[in-house]
Design a protein around this motif. Structure first.
Motif, PDB file in Angstrom:
ATOM      1  N   ILE A 176       0.837  -1.205   0.000  1.00 16.28           N
ATOM      2  CA  ILE A 176       0.000   0.000   0.000  1.00 16.28           C
ATOM      3  C   ILE A 176       0.867   1.247   0.000  1.00 16.28           C
ATOM      4  O   ILE A 176       0.575   2.240  -0.674  1.00 16.28           O
ATOM      5  N   ALA A 177       1.962   1.197   0.765  1.00 19.71           N
ATOM      6  CA  ALA A 177       2.820   2.375   0.926  1.00 19.71           C
ATOM      7  C   ALA A 177       3.493   2.778  -0.369  1.00 19.71           C
ATOM      8  O   ALA A 177       3.864   3.945  -0.538  1.00 19.71           O
ATOM      9  N   LEU A 178       3.656   1.837  -1.285  1.00 16.54           N
ATOM     10  CA  LEU A 178       4.400   2.144  -2.506  1.00 16.54           C
ATOM     11  C   LEU A 178       3.680   3.157  -3.381  1.00 16.54           C
ATOM     12  O   LEU A 178       4.293   3.776  -4.248  1.00 16.54           O
ATOM     13  N   ALA A 179       2.388   3.348  -3.165  1.00 12.99           N
ATOM     14  CA  ALA A 179       1.672   4.394  -3.893  1.00 12.99           C
ATOM     15  C   ALA A 179       2.086   5.781  -3.417  1.00 12.99           C
ATOM     16  O   ALA A 179       1.945   6.769  -4.155  1.00 12.99           O
ATOM     17  N   PHE A 180       2.627   5.869  -2.191  1.00  6.27           N
ATOM     18  CA  PHE A 180       2.982   7.164  -1.602  1.00  6.27           C
ATOM     19  C   PHE A 180       4.494   7.350  -1.468  1.00  6.27           C
ATOM     20  O   PHE A 180       4.955   8.470  -1.262  1.00  6.27           O
ATOM     21  N   VAL A 181       5.231   6.250  -1.553  1.00  5.64           N
ATOM     22  CA  VAL A 181       6.695   6.310  -1.549  1.00  5.64           C
ATOM     23  C   VAL A 181       7.118   5.673  -2.873  1.00  5.64           C
ATOM     24  O   VAL A 181       7.483   4.504  -2.935  1.00  5.64           O
ATOM     25  N   ALA A 182       7.036   6.440  -3.926  1.00  5.37           N
ATOM     26  CA  ALA A 182       7.206   5.904  -5.275  1.00  5.37           C
ATOM     27  C   ALA A 182       8.611   5.349  -5.466  1.00  5.37           C
ATOM     28  O   ALA A 182       9.600   6.041  -5.185  1.00  5.37           O
ATOM     29  N   PRO A 183       8.737   4.106  -5.926  1.00  6.19           N
ATOM     30  CA  PRO A 183      10.072   3.514  -6.098  1.00  6.19           C
ATOM     31  C   PRO A 183      10.988   4.315  -7.016  1.00  6.19           C
ATOM     32  O   PRO A 183      12.186   4.406  -6.764  1.00  6.19           O
ATOM     33  N   GLU A 184      10.418   4.909  -8.060  1.00  4.03           N
ATOM     34  CA  GLU A 184      11.274   5.657  -8.984  1.00  4.03           C
ATOM     35  C   GLU A 184      11.746   6.980  -8.388  1.00  4.03           C
ATOM     36  O   GLU A 184      12.785   7.508  -8.786  1.00  4.03           O
ATOM     37  N   ARG A 185      11.021   7.503  -7.403  1.00  2.90           N
ATOM     38  CA  ARG A 185      11.423   8.753  -6.756  1.00  2.90           C
ATOM     39  C   ARG A 185      12.218   8.521  -5.479  1.00  2.90           C
ATOM     40  O   ARG A 185      13.049   9.351  -5.097  1.00  2.90           O
ATOM     41  N   HIS A 186      11.962   7.424  -4.789  1.00  4.60           N
ATOM     42  CA  HIS A 186      12.565   7.177  -3.478  1.00  4.60           C
ATOM     43  C   HIS A 186      13.148   5.768  -3.396  1.00  4.60           C
ATOM     44  O   HIS A 186      12.802   5.006  -2.484  1.00  4.60           O
ATOM     45  N   PRO A 187      14.041   5.414  -4.315  1.00  5.90           N
ATOM     46  CA  PRO A 187      14.583   4.042  -4.273  1.00  5.90           C
ATOM     47  C   PRO A 187      15.326   3.737  -2.981  1.00  5.90           C
ATOM     48  O   PRO A 187      15.297   2.605  -2.488  1.00  5.90           O
ATOM     49  N   GLY A 188      15.998   4.756  -2.415  1.00  7.86           N
ATOM     50  CA  GLY A 188      16.740   4.524  -1.183  1.00  7.86           C
ATOM     51  C   GLY A 188      15.854   4.165  -0.010  1.00  7.86           C
ATOM     52  O   GLY A 188      16.239   3.359   0.852  1.00  7.86           O
ATOM     53  N   HIS A 189      14.661   4.748   0.056  1.00  5.08           N
ATOM     54  CA  HIS A 189      13.743   4.442   1.148  1.00  5.08           C
ATOM     55  C   HIS A 189      13.356   2.965   1.118  1.00  5.08           C
ATOM     56  O   HIS A 189      13.268   2.306   2.165  1.00  5.08           O
ATOM     57  N   ILE A 190      13.125   2.466  -0.083  1.00  7.24           N
ATOM     58  CA  ILE A 190      12.725   1.068  -0.230  1.00  7.24           C
ATOM     59  C   ILE A 190      13.916   0.148  -0.006  1.00  7.24           C
ATOM     60  O   ILE A 190      13.802  -0.904   0.637  1.00  7.24           O
ATOM     61  N   ALA A 191      15.089   0.542  -0.508  1.00  6.97           N
ATOM     62  CA  ALA A 191      16.293  -0.259  -0.276  1.00  6.97           C
ATOM     63  C   ALA A 191      16.617  -0.336   1.217  1.00  6.97           C
ATOM     64  O   ALA A 191      17.072  -1.386   1.703  1.00  6.97           O
ATOM     65  N   LEU A 192      16.382   0.738   1.960  1.00  7.26           N
ATOM     66  CA  LEU A 192      16.654   0.722   3.395  1.00  7.26           C
ATOM     67  C   LEU A 192      15.719  -0.255   4.109  1.00  7.26           C
ATOM     68  O   LEU A 192      16.147  -0.988   5.007  1.00  7.26           O
ATOM     69  N   ALA A 193      14.455  -0.271   3.717  1.00  8.71           N
ATOM     70  CA  ALA A 193      13.518  -1.226   4.312  1.00  8.71           C
ATOM     71  C   ALA A 193      13.933  -2.658   3.994  1.00  8.71           C
ATOM     72  O   ALA A 193      13.860  -3.551   4.854  1.00  8.71           O
ATOM     73  N   ALA A 194      14.380  -2.901   2.763  1.00 10.22           N
ATOM     74  CA  ALA A 194      14.837  -4.236   2.389  1.00 10.22           C
ATOM     75  C   ALA A 194      16.113  -4.612   3.132  1.00 10.22           C
ATOM     76  O   ALA A 194      16.308  -5.780   3.513  1.00 10.22           O
ATOM     77  N   LEU A 195      16.995  -3.632   3.369  1.00 10.87           N
ATOM     78  CA  LEU A 195      18.200  -3.892   4.149  1.00 10.87           C
ATOM     79  C   LEU A 195      17.834  -4.292   5.575  1.00 10.87           C
ATOM     80  O   LEU A 195      18.415  -5.229   6.136  1.00 10.87           O
ATOM     81  N   GLU A 196      16.890  -3.598   6.180  1.00 10.53           N
ATOM     82  CA  GLU A 196      16.447  -3.967   7.529  1.00 10.53           C
ATOM     83  C   GLU A 196      15.975  -5.416   7.546  1.00 10.53           C
ATOM     84  O   GLU A 196      16.289  -6.170   8.473  1.00 10.53           O
ATOM     85  N   GLN A 197      15.220  -5.809   6.541  1.00 13.76           N
ATOM     86  CA  GLN A 197      14.736  -7.177   6.479  1.00 13.76           C
ATOM     87  C   GLN A 197      15.891  -8.175   6.382  1.00 13.76           C
ATOM     88  O   GLN A 197      15.865  -9.247   7.001  1.00 13.76           O
ATOM     89  N   GLU A 198      16.922  -7.827   5.629  1.00 13.27           N
ATOM     90  CA  GLU A 198      18.094  -8.696   5.514  1.00 13.27           C
ATOM     91  C   GLU A 198      18.791  -8.850   6.868  1.00 13.27           C
ATOM     92  O   GLU A 198      19.188  -9.959   7.253  1.00 13.27           O
ATOM     93  N   LEU A 199      18.961  -7.749   7.582  1.00 14.81           N
ATOM     94  CA  LEU A 199      19.648  -7.811   8.874  1.00 14.81           C
ATOM     95  C   LEU A 199      18.826  -8.585   9.901  1.00 14.81           C
ATOM     96  O   LEU A 199      19.376  -9.366  10.686  1.00 14.81           O
ATOM     97  N   LEU A 200      17.523  -8.409   9.876  1.00 16.75           N
ATOM     98  CA  LEU A 200      16.667  -9.158  10.803  1.00 16.75           C
ATOM     99  C   LEU A 200      16.665 -10.640  10.456  1.00 16.75           C
ATOM    100  O   LEU A 200      16.621 -11.503  11.349  1.00 16.75           O
ATOM    101  N   GLY A 201      16.720 -10.940   9.163  1.00 11.20           N
ATOM    102  CA  GLY A 201      16.796 -12.338   8.768  1.00 11.20           C
ATOM    103  C   GLY A 201      18.060 -13.004   9.277  1.00 11.20           C
ATOM    104  O   GLY A 201      18.042 -14.168   9.703  1.00 11.20           O
ATOM    105  N   ALA A 202      19.173 -12.283   9.249  1.00  5.24           N
ATOM    106  CA  ALA A 202      20.419 -12.826   9.778  1.00  5.24           C
ATOM    107  C   ALA A 202      20.366 -12.954  11.301  1.00  5.24           C
ATOM    108  O   ALA A 202      20.843 -13.942  11.872  1.00  5.24           O
ATOM    109  N   ALA A 203      19.766 -11.967  11.960  1.00  6.50           N
ATOM    110  CA  ALA A 203      19.730 -11.974  13.424  1.00  6.50           C
ATOM    111  C   ALA A 203      18.800 -13.032  13.988  1.00  6.50           C
ATOM    112  O   ALA A 203      19.097 -13.634  15.033  1.00  6.50           O
ATOM    113  N   TYR A 204      17.682 -13.278  13.322  1.00  9.15           N
ATOM    114  CA  TYR A 204      16.663 -14.163  13.882  1.00  9.15           C
ATOM    115  C   TYR A 204      16.377 -15.409  13.041  1.00  9.15           C
ATOM    116  O   TYR A 204      15.839 -16.389  13.555  1.00  9.15           O
ATOM    117  N   GLY A 205      16.704 -15.367  11.776  1.00  8.42           N
ATOM    118  CA  GLY A 205      16.291 -16.452  10.890  1.00  8.42           C
ATOM    119  C   GLY A 205      17.316 -17.554  10.724  1.00  8.42           C
ATOM    120  O   GLY A 205      17.005 -18.602  10.142  1.00  8.42           O
TER     121      GLY A 205
END
Length: 283
Positions: free
Chosen positions: A25-54
Motif C-alpha cells: 500500500i505504501a508504494l503508492a505514496f513512496v514511489a520507487p522511482e522517486r525514493h529508491p533509497g527508502h525502499i532499499a533501506l527497508a529491504a536492508l532492515e529485512q536482511e539484517l533481521l533475517g540474519a539476526a533471527y532467521g
C-alpha cells in the motif's frame, strides 16, 4: 517494481514485501522511482533481521552479520558491493548519516545472537531494543534528518518484532530465546514442549502477552518522534493483529492466520503518514 533495477535487487525487495505484505500500500505514496533509497533501506532492515533471527546457528549468523558490518562501514568510500548498499550509497544522505549509525544495528544484532529467554515482558523490551532501536534510529535519520527523535520509532519497531516472534511460537519452541518470557510461562504452568500444543494454558499465556503488547503500543503513541510511512504501517498492522488475536478463542491461530487489513483504512493510514513525512521534510 523498482524500474531499472537489477533482478538481484528486486529479489531483496520481494523478500521484504513477503514479510510485510501491507507495505505494498505504501508504494503508492513512496514511489520507487522517486525514493529508491527508502525502499532499499527497508529491504536492508529485512536482511539484517533475517540474519539476526532467521539463522539458527549463531556462528553462521555471526559470519553473515560480520560481512554486513564490513560492507556498511566501507560503503561511503567504496559505494558498496551489495545491490541494496549500492542503491543506498548512491544517495547523498547515506554519507551524511555517518558510518557509526549504519553499523550500529549490525553490532547490536551480533551482541544478542546467543541471548536466552527474558525473565519478563520488560526484559524482552530491554533485550530487543538495542537492535530495533538502532534500525529505527537509522531509518528516522534517513527519512527525517539527524535532528528527528527516533524514540517512538524505536519502541514500535521493538513491539512489532515481539508480535512477529509470538506468531512463530510453536516453530521456535526449541530455541534458547522463546517468544514468551519466563514469568509468563511459570504463571501458566507451561513447559517448553507444551508450547507446540494447543490448550487452555497456552491460550492464556499468549493472550497475556498480547495484552502486554497492546498496552505498550498505547504507551508508545505518547513518545516523541516521527514515524516513516513504512514504520507507520508496520506498527498499525501489528497493533491491529494483537488486539484482534487477544479476543479470539485461539489467539495464536488468529495471529498466524491473519491477513493484512489493506482496504481504504490502510490506504488512508499510509496517505496520512506520507503527508506528515512530506510536511516535516518539505518534500
Amino acid at each position: 517494481m523498482m524500474e531499472g533495477s537489477s533482478g538481484a535487487l528486486q529479489s531483496y525487495v520481494d523478500k521484504w514485501l513477503a514479510a510485510q505484505p501491507a507495505q505494498r500500500i505504501a508504494l503508492a505514496f513512496v514511489a520507487p522511482e522517486r525514493h529508491p533509497g527508502h525502499i532499499a533501506l527497508a529491504a536492508l532492515e529485512q536482511e539484517l533481521l533475517g540474519a539476526a533471527y532467521g539463522i539458527r546457528e549463531p556462528h553462521v549468523a555471526a559470519a553473515k552479520l560480520n560481512w554486513w558490518a564490513e560492507e556498511l562501514a566501507g560503503a561511503a568510500q567504496s559505494g558498496g558491493r551489495h545491490p541494496l548498499t549500492q542503491v543506498l550509497f548512491d544517495d547523498d544522505r547515506a554519507v551524511r548519516i555517518g558510518s557509526e549509525r549504519w553499523v550500529a544495528p549490525v553490532l547490536a544484532a551480533m551482541e544478542q545472537l546467543e541471548e536466552g529467554t527474558a525473565a519478563d515482558f520488560a526484559g524482552q523490551l530491554d533485550a530487543a531494543s538495542p537492535l530495533h532501536g538502532a534500525l529505527a534510529a537509522l531509518e528516522t535519520a534517513w527519512w527525517f534528518g539527524e535532528a528527528a527523535s527516533p524514540e517512538r520509532a524505536a519502541r514500535v519497531a521493538t513491539l512489532a518484532h515481539l508480535a512477529h516472534a509470538l506468531r512463530r511460537l510453536d516453530d521456535d519452541a526449541e530455541r534458547d530465546r522463546l517468544p514468551l518470557p519466563m514469568a509468563n510461562l511459570a504463571r501458566h504452568g507451561l513447559s517448553r514442549n507444551e508450547l507446540r500444543k494447543p490448550g487452555a494454558s497456552r491460550d492464556a499465556a499468549v493472550r497475556e502477552q498480547l495484552h502486554a503488547l497492546a498496552a505498550a503500543w498505547r504507551e508508545a503513541a505518547r513518545l516523541p518522534g516521527p514515524l516513516s510511512v513504512f514504520r507507520t504501517l508496520e506498527s498499525r498492522e501489528g497493533e491491529r493483529l494483537a488486539r484482534h488475536a487477544a479476543g479470539a478463542a485461539d489467539p495464536l491461530q488468529a495471529l498466524q492466520r491473519a491477513r493484512p487489513s489493506g482496504g481504504m483504512a490502510g490506504t488512508y493510514a499510509a496517505w496520512q503518514a506520507a503527508r506528515r513525512w512530506q510536511r516535516a521534510t518539505g518534500t
